[in-house]
Design an enzyme around this catalytic site. Structure first.
Site, PDB file in Angstrom:
ATOM      1  N   GLY A   1      37.991  31.135  41.055  1.00 13.45           N
ATOM      2  CA  GLY A   1      39.423  31.301  41.316  1.00 13.45           C
ATOM      3  C   GLY A   1      39.649  31.959  42.660  1.00 13.45           C
ATOM      4  N   SER A   2      39.419  33.276  42.720  1.00 15.93           N
ATOM      5  CA  SER A   2      39.710  34.005  43.951  1.00 15.93           C
ATOM      6  C   SER A   2      38.848  33.511  45.107  1.00 15.93           C
ATOM      7  CB  SER A   2      39.527  35.513  43.734  1.00 15.93           C
ATOM      8  OG  SER A   2      38.260  35.791  43.182  1.00 15.93           O
TER       9      SER A   2
ATOM     10  N   HIS B   1      41.258  26.542  29.375  1.00 15.13           N
ATOM     11  CA  HIS B   1      40.575  27.702  28.797  1.00 15.13           C
ATOM     12  C   HIS B   1      41.629  28.542  28.075  1.00 15.13           C
ATOM     13  CE1 HIS B   1      38.341  31.738  29.904  1.00 15.13           C
ATOM     14  NE2 HIS B   1      38.373  31.525  28.597  1.00 15.13           N
TER      15      HIS B   1
ATOM     16  N   ASP C   1      32.211  31.345  34.161  1.00 14.67           N
ATOM     17  CA  ASP C   1      33.564  31.682  34.634  1.00 14.67           C
ATOM     18  C   ASP C   1      33.685  33.187  34.865  1.00 14.67           C
ATOM     19  OD1 ASP C   1      36.307  31.888  35.039  1.00 14.67           O
ATOM     20  OD2 ASP C   1      36.864  31.265  33.007  1.00 14.67           O
ATOM     21  N   GLY C   2      33.965  33.535  36.125  1.00 14.98           N
ATOM     22  CA  GLY C   2      34.267  34.929  36.446  1.00 14.98           C
ATOM     23  C   GLY C   2      33.363  35.485  37.531  1.00 14.98           C
TER      24      GLY C   2
ATOM     25  N   GLY D   1      41.018  37.798  31.551  1.00  7.80           N
ATOM     26  CA  GLY D   1      42.360  38.342  31.732  1.00  7.80           C
ATOM     27  C   GLY D   1      42.820  38.312  33.182  1.00  7.80           C
ATOM     28  N   PHE D   2      41.894  38.505  34.101  1.00 10.64           N
ATOM     29  CA  PHE D   2      42.296  38.613  35.505  1.00 10.64           C
ATOM     30  C   PHE D   2      41.259  37.965  36.416  1.00 10.64           C
ATOM     31  CE2 PHE D   2      44.216  42.046  33.156  1.00 10.64           C
ATOM     32  CZ  PHE D   2      45.542  41.951  33.547  1.00 10.64           C
ATOM     33  N   GLY D   3      41.743  37.412  37.523  1.00  6.46           N
ATOM     34  CA  GLY D   3      40.854  36.913  38.555  1.00  6.46           C
ATOM     35  C   GLY D   3      40.383  38.068  39.426  1.00  6.46           C
ATOM     36  N   GLY D   4      39.424  37.784  40.279  1.00 14.41           N
ATOM     37  CA  GLY D   4      39.005  38.752  41.295  1.00 14.41           C
ATOM     38  C   GLY D   4      38.112  39.878  40.806  1.00 14.41           C
TER      39      GLY D   4
ATOM     40  N   ASP E   1      43.802  28.432  33.107  1.00 12.06           N
ATOM     41  CA  ASP E   1      43.670  29.629  32.272  1.00 12.06           C
ATOM     42  C   ASP E   1      44.965  29.920  31.534  1.00 12.06           C
ATOM     43  OD1 ASP E   1      40.968  30.659  32.778  1.00 12.06           O
ATOM     44  OD2 ASP E   1      41.646  30.806  34.862  1.00 12.06           O
TER      45      ASP E   1
ATOM     46  N   SER F   1      39.792  27.587  39.587  1.00 13.99           N
ATOM     47  CA  SER F   1      40.744  28.163  38.629  1.00 13.99           C
ATOM     48  C   SER F   1      42.060  28.439  39.336  1.00 13.99           C
ATOM     49  CB  SER F   1      40.191  29.473  38.059  1.00 13.99           C
ATOM     50  OG  SER F   1      41.256  30.172  37.440  1.00 13.99           O
TER      51      SER F   1
ATOM     52  N   HIS G   1      40.429  24.056  36.498  1.00 16.11           N
ATOM     53  CA  HIS G   1      40.306  25.033  35.412  1.00 16.11           C
ATOM     54  C   HIS G   1      41.658  25.729  35.216  1.00 16.11           C
ATOM     55  CE1 HIS G   1      38.015  27.784  32.812  1.00 16.11           C
ATOM     56  NE2 HIS G   1      38.762  28.760  33.322  1.00 16.11           N
TER      57      HIS G   1
ATOM     58  N   MET H   1      46.839  32.291  28.973  1.00 17.79           N
ATOM     59  CA  MET H   1      46.743  33.659  28.435  1.00 17.79           C
ATOM     60  C   MET H   1      48.036  34.009  27.721  1.00 17.79           C
ATOM     61  SD  MET H   1      45.073  35.623  31.665  1.00 17.79           S
ATOM     62  CE  MET H   1      43.724  34.909  32.600  1.00 17.79           C
TER      63      MET H   1
END
Ligand code: DX5
Ligand code: ZN
Length: 221
Positions: free
Chosen positions: A198-199, A67, A176-177, A143-146, A36, A9, A34, A38
């Protein structure tokens, strides 16, 4: 265990150097990118729109796994299709008419995906499995990575895997996440075929090439 696809991501990459990030993970063996999207309304964060997808399309040959975390995704299908999305995934909580939006995506030659938030029961997506090429289970609040992986997502992955297999459907099952090398094997064992990260890829101190290698080793066991 069948080896999953990996979809880094770019949310966690440097937005001022996205093409470099995409090329780096493509060389490192990523399967999809991926992306994202938003809108600051459906989720409390804002990223980018169709022009970024069109520009990324020029930077890589990998499938673009878009996404959409936006309200009224039905209004945006044509623009993301024109931009070159390979998969276009909508939230079941956001689309006014889910079957109609999925059909509009397919009619544009794009692969339709459907996803659900952690608090949404899996029953919300099961009736649509025959109309999609990708089911996406969110394992964080979007909404947010990490963020930390929500363990309750594993039960949803298993339920969707059983439903797909019972109906002999070949849709991809993506998660995802909060996915890290440490939990990747459990997610695949639950039935996932695509892992988003992602992170864990773009913030690994050893860099994205080493991060992808760690993921591949983790799922090989
Ligand atoms: C969250 C996004 C994810 C995010 C995952 O709303 O949908 O794709 O980038 O980031 P990590 O892997 O850091 O949880
Ligand atoms: Zn995502």
């Amino acid at each position: 265990m069948t080896e999953p696809k990996f979809a880094p991501s770019i949310l966690s990459a440097d937005f001022a150097r996205l093409a470099d990030a995409v090329v780096a993970v493509e060389r490192a063996g990523a399967d999809w990118i991926h992306v994202d999207v938003m809108d600051g309304h459906f989720v409390p964060n804002l990223t980018f729109g169709p022009k970024m997808v069109a520009d990324l399309r020029k930077a890589t040959r990998l499938p673009l796994d878009v996404h959409l975390m936006i309200e009224r995704p039905e209004d945006w299908v044509d623009r993301y299709a024109d931009a070159g999305a390979t998969y276009l995934t909508i939230h079941v909580e956001a689309a006014g008419d889910v079957p109609r939006t999925l059909a509009a995506i397919r009619a544009r030659g794009v692969r339709p995906g459907l996803t659900l938030n952690p608090e949404t029961p899996v029953d919300a997506v099961l009736p649509h499995l025959g109309s999609i090429d990708l089911a996406l289970v969110m394992s964080v609040h979007p909404g947010f990575g990490g963020q930390k992986f929500i363990e309750g997502a594993l039960g949803k992955v298993k339920s969707i895997r059983e439903a797909l297999d019972a109906r002999r459907l070949a849709a991809e099952l993506e998660v995802d996440g909060g996915i890290k090398p440490e939990n990747a094997a459990r997610v695949v064992a639950a039935g996932a075929t695509v892992l988003v990260a992602g992170s864990a890829i773009f913030e690994d101190p050893d860099g994205p090439v080493a991060a992808l290698r760690k993921f591949k080793q983790a799922v090989r066991g």
